[in-house]
Enzyme design. Structure first.
Site, PDB file in Angstrom:
ATOM      1  CB  ILE A  83      -0.953   0.021   1.223  1.00  0.00           C
ATOM      2  CG1 ILE A  83      -2.011   1.104   1.070  1.00  0.00           C
ATOM      3  CG2 ILE A  83      -0.175   0.190   2.515  1.00  0.00           C
ATOM      4  CD1 ILE A  83      -3.112   1.013   2.116  1.00  0.00           C
ATOM      5  N   GLY A 139      -1.427  -5.733  -0.333  1.00  0.00           N
ATOM      6  CA  GLY A 139      -2.488  -5.810  -1.326  1.00  0.00           C
ATOM      7  C   GLY A 139      -2.227  -6.848  -2.400  1.00  0.00           C
ATOM      8  CG  ASP A 142      -5.582  -7.934   0.355  1.00  0.00           C
ATOM      9  OD1 ASP A 142      -6.159  -8.624   1.204  1.00  0.00           O
ATOM     10  OD2 ASP A 142      -4.911  -6.928   0.642  1.00  0.00           O
ATOM     11  CD  GLU A 162      -2.445  -5.999   4.748  1.00  0.00           C
ATOM     12  OE1 GLU A 162      -2.827  -5.863   3.575  1.00  0.00           O
ATOM     13  OE2 GLU A 162      -1.746  -6.987   5.110  1.00  0.00           O
ATOM     14  CG  ASP A 170      -9.245  -3.096   5.279  1.00  0.00           C
ATOM     15  OD1 ASP A 170      -8.496  -3.273   4.308  1.00  0.00           O
ATOM     16  OD2 ASP A 170      -9.469  -1.973   5.770  1.00  0.00           O
TER      17      ASP A 170
END
Length: 293
Positions: A83, A139, A142, A162, A170
């Protein structure tokens, strides 16, 4: 990548190189499809606007009848670097709203948009293959857990980052990774300690299905795999993906009932007869021409 057979193609989506100071911010996207596919106007995929371009891109891919498979790879020295802390500070640490309720409401909308950025990969009926080299952080995890098949190079490593920046992941890792990796203990360890997982462990744990010596070998293998899927009946391939995801999230009895409802219409396709005839004639699936879906 255009297939030599008319009507068969794959999209290949690539992230641009990322500076080491960033944790995740996909850059320019390049898409390749057959000439009758949708336009590819995308120039950026920034974390500050995740829902607009990634969602729109995969909606177009889902609707493109010529597209059979999607391949996602990184164009720089890493797959993803995580991120962008500056964007996170602007979006999350300074949310809009006059009071707690409104701030919370706006944060929820923001998070849901981020989540949809990755969920569109899973919702896309076309198989999505992730080809990972170098770092896959935050990410990136993810993203790949929302893909159907994950490949990596020997130098690849993965990190659920994270907790190191003060938040719980999340946008999909905590929900999908436990269903990808067989060991709940290992998932908890990765998520709670933010330690790196390297290629061999990723393979043994089930995060990736194949490890290649380098990026060139991986891309060659990924494209060959994509071609194999693109050669099959799109009715069969896309129906398989949809039912695999449904069965992952439901019990066996529910999955079987959904499968019966699905195939009571899908079995009426001409593709079954074409495939059976091709088998009897000892033809390769690549020699059988299936209609677009």
């Amino acid at each position: 990548m255009a297939d030599p057979h008319p009507g068969r193609s794959t999209y290949r989506i690539m992230d641009s190189p990322l500076p080491d100071s960033r944790l995740w911010r996909p850059g320019p996207v390049r898409t390749m499809s057959s000439s009758d596919g949708p336009p590819a106007p995308f120039t950026t995929l920034a974390v500050s606007r995740p829902a607009e371009e990634m969602v729109e891109c995969f909606q177009q891919i889902s609707d493109d009848q010529a597209c059979r498979v999607v391949l996602i790879s990184g164009a720089g020295t890493t797959f993803t670097a995580g991120i962008d802390l500056m964007d996170m500070a602007a979006d999350i640490l300074q949310p809009e709203g006059d009071d707690t309720a409104r701030i919370a409401w706006n944060l929820r909308k923001l998070i849901r948009r981020y989540q949809e950025t990755f969920s569109v990969l899973e919702k896309c009926p076309k198989p999505v293959v992730a080809a990972v080299h170098g770092a896959c952080i935050g990410g990136g995890v993810d993203l790949i857990t929302a893909c159907d098949i994950r490949l990596c190079t020997q130098d690849a490593w993965f990190q659920v980052k994270e907790v190191d920046i003060g938040l719980a992941a999340d946008v999909g890792t905590l929900q999908r990774l436990p269903k990808v990796i067989g060991s709940r203990s290992l998932v908890n360890e990765l998520a709670l300690t933010a330690r790196k997982m390297y290629a061999d462990e990723a393979k043994s744990s089930g995060l990736v299905s194949r490890v290649f010596p380098d990026q060139d070998a991986m891309m060659a293998g990924a494209l060959q795999m994509a071609a194999e899927m693109a050669a099959r009946s799109p009715v069969a391939v896309q129906g398989t993906k949809i039912n695999l995801i449904y069965s992952r999230d439901h019990g066996v009895a529910e999955g079987l009932d959904y499968m019966a409802a699905w195939n009571m219409s899908m079995l009426q396709t001409q593709d079954v007869m074409k495939s059976a005839q091709g088998t009897m004639e000892k033809k390769s699936p690549k020699e059988i021409l299936f209609s677009k879906l």
